[in-house]
Design a protein around this motif. Structure first.
Motif, PDB file in Angstrom:
ATOM      1  N   GLY A  46      10.905  11.541   5.545  1.00 43.47           N
ATOM      2  CA  GLY A  46      11.119  12.463   4.448  1.00 43.47           C
ATOM      3  C   GLY A  46      10.812  11.911   3.073  1.00 43.47           C
ATOM      4  O   GLY A  46      10.693  12.668   2.108  1.00 43.47           O
ATOM      5  N   SER A  47      10.704  10.599   2.977  1.00 42.13           N
ATOM      6  CA  SER A  47      10.404   9.977   1.685  1.00 42.13           C
ATOM      7  C   SER A  47       9.262   8.984   1.854  1.00 42.13           C
ATOM      8  O   SER A  47       9.245   8.209   2.813  1.00 42.13           O
ATOM      9  N   THR A  48       8.347   9.023   0.911  1.00 46.41           N
ATOM     10  CA  THR A  48       7.212   8.105   0.916  1.00 46.41           C
ATOM     11  C   THR A  48       6.987   7.548  -0.484  1.00 46.41           C
ATOM     12  O   THR A  48       7.453   8.120  -1.475  1.00 46.41           O
ATOM     13  N   TYR A  49       6.267   6.448  -0.547  1.00 50.79           N
ATOM     14  CA  TYR A  49       5.977   5.818  -1.835  1.00 50.79           C
ATOM     15  C   TYR A  49       4.647   5.102  -1.705  1.00 50.79           C
ATOM     16  O   TYR A  49       4.353   4.525  -0.657  1.00 50.79           O
ATOM     17  N   MET A  87      -6.484   7.410   5.348  1.00 53.18           N
ATOM     18  CA  MET A  87      -7.161   6.881   4.167  1.00 53.18           C
ATOM     19  C   MET A  87      -8.409   7.716   3.908  1.00 53.18           C
ATOM     20  O   MET A  87      -9.326   7.748   4.738  1.00 53.18           O
ATOM     21  N   ASN A  88      -8.420   8.381   2.774  1.00 50.56           N
ATOM     22  CA  ASN A  88      -9.546   9.220   2.377  1.00 50.56           C
ATOM     23  C   ASN A  88     -10.202   8.660   1.118  1.00 50.56           C
ATOM     24  O   ASN A  88      -9.607   7.843   0.412  1.00 50.56           O
ATOM     25  N   SER A  89     -11.406   9.124   0.855  1.00 46.84           N
ATOM     26  CA  SER A  89     -12.145   8.701  -0.347  1.00 46.84           C
ATOM     27  C   SER A  89     -12.138   7.182  -0.482  1.00 46.84           C
ATOM     28  O   SER A  89     -11.855   6.629  -1.546  1.00 46.84           O
ATOM     29  N   LEU A  90     -12.453   6.520   0.591  1.00 45.40           N
ATOM     30  CA  LEU A  90     -12.390   5.059   0.602  1.00 45.40           C
ATOM     31  C   LEU A  90     -13.404   4.449  -0.352  1.00 45.40           C
ATOM     32  O   LEU A  90     -14.515   4.981  -0.526  1.00 45.40           O
ATOM     33  N   GLU A  91     -13.018   3.349  -0.924  1.00 43.12           N
ATOM     34  CA  GLU A  91     -13.827   2.613  -1.891  1.00 43.12           C
ATOM     35  C   GLU A  91     -14.030   1.193  -1.381  1.00 43.12           C
ATOM     36  O   GLU A  91     -13.209   0.676  -0.619  1.00 43.12           O
ATOM     37  N   VAL A 116      -3.770   3.668  -4.534  1.00 40.95           N
ATOM     38  CA  VAL A 116      -4.116   4.525  -3.394  1.00 40.95           C
ATOM     39  C   VAL A 116      -3.516   5.911  -3.511  1.00 40.95           C
ATOM     40  O   VAL A 116      -3.800   6.785  -2.674  1.00 40.95           O
ATOM     41  N   LYS A 117      -2.708   6.134  -4.507  1.00 35.88           N
ATOM     42  CA  LYS A 117      -2.021   7.417  -4.654  1.00 35.88           C
ATOM     43  C   LYS A 117      -3.042   8.537  -4.770  1.00 35.88           C
ATOM     44  O   LYS A 117      -4.008   8.447  -5.520  1.00 35.88           O
ATOM     45  N   GLY A 118      -2.840   9.594  -3.989  1.00 35.71           N
ATOM     46  CA  GLY A 118      -3.761  10.720  -3.994  1.00 35.71           C
ATOM     47  C   GLY A 118      -4.903  10.577  -3.003  1.00 35.71           C
ATOM     48  O   GLY A 118      -5.616  11.550  -2.725  1.00 35.71           O
ATOM     49  N   ARG A 119      -5.105   9.377  -2.475  1.00 38.35           N
ATOM     50  CA  ARG A 119      -6.181   9.152  -1.494  1.00 38.35           C
ATOM     51  C   ARG A 119      -5.633   8.817  -0.111  1.00 38.35           C
ATOM     52  O   ARG A 119      -6.229   9.183   0.891  1.00 38.35           O
ATOM     53  N   VAL A 137       0.829  -1.210   0.000  1.00 40.38           N
ATOM     54  CA  VAL A 137       0.000   0.000   0.000  1.00 40.38           C
ATOM     55  C   VAL A 137       0.861   1.257   0.000  1.00 40.38           C
ATOM     56  O   VAL A 137       0.720   2.115  -0.870  1.00 40.38           O
ATOM     57  N   ALA A 138       1.759   1.366   0.988  1.00 37.24           N
ATOM     58  CA  ALA A 138       2.576   2.574   1.115  1.00 37.24           C
ATOM     59  C   ALA A 138       3.771   2.279   2.000  1.00 37.24           C
ATOM     60  O   ALA A 138       3.747   1.343   2.797  1.00 37.24           O
ATOM     61  N   CYS A 139       4.815   3.090   1.864  1.00 38.05           N
ATOM     62  CA  CYS A 139       5.973   2.958   2.733  1.00 38.05           C
ATOM     63  C   CYS A 139       6.578   4.324   3.001  1.00 38.05           C
ATOM     64  O   CYS A 139       6.326   5.290   2.272  1.00 38.05           O
TER      65      CYS A 139
END
Length: 127
Positions: free
Chosen positions: A56-59, A83-87, A64-67, A48-50
């Motif tokens: 200082g750095s995320t990926y 977590m926004n704009s969940l689907e 999920v990018k942008g949400r 999902v993300a790290c």
């Protein structure tokens, strides 16, 4: 060594928001890069993300990018996943993980690089 405990999961309607937390024990939390992964029923666990040790750095995964937004507070030994704009497709068990490996942030999406895992927290998004 670090132990991880997630919280913040639950049931939310589509379009809603949740913030997951992952609390780490131990005094070396800032030595670890952290990741969030999820596993939906009948599917393999996916990245999902790290976030790197300093924050200082995320990926992010494209899905999920942008949400979603990952962050960390090293003073509180905690990493977050907003977590926004969940689907409904976001429904899964979400787990945080820690790694002491040092790699470019975009290379930190590989599950086998993580050696500490939490037990997971359920996120259910209703349509």
């Amino acid at each position: 060594q670090v132990q991880l405990v997630e919280s913040g999961g639950g049931l939310v309607q589509a379009g809603g928001s949740l913030r997951l937390s992952c609390a780490a024990s131990g005094r070396t939390f800032s030595n670890y890069a952290m990741g969030w992964f999820r596993q939906a029923p009948g599917k393999e666990r996916e990245f999902v993300a790290c976030i790197n040790w300093s924050g200082g750095s995320t990926y992010y995964a494209d899905s999920v990018k942008g949400r979603f937004a990952i962050s960390r507070d090293n003073a509180k030994n905690t990493v977050y996943l907003q977590m926004n704009s969940l689907e409904p497709e976001d429904t899964a068990v979400y787990s945080c993980a820690a790694t002491s490996k040092i790699k470019p942030i975009a290379a930190m999406k590989t599950q086998r690089d993580y050696d500490r895992w939490g037990q997971g927290t359920q996120v259910t998004v209703s349509s």
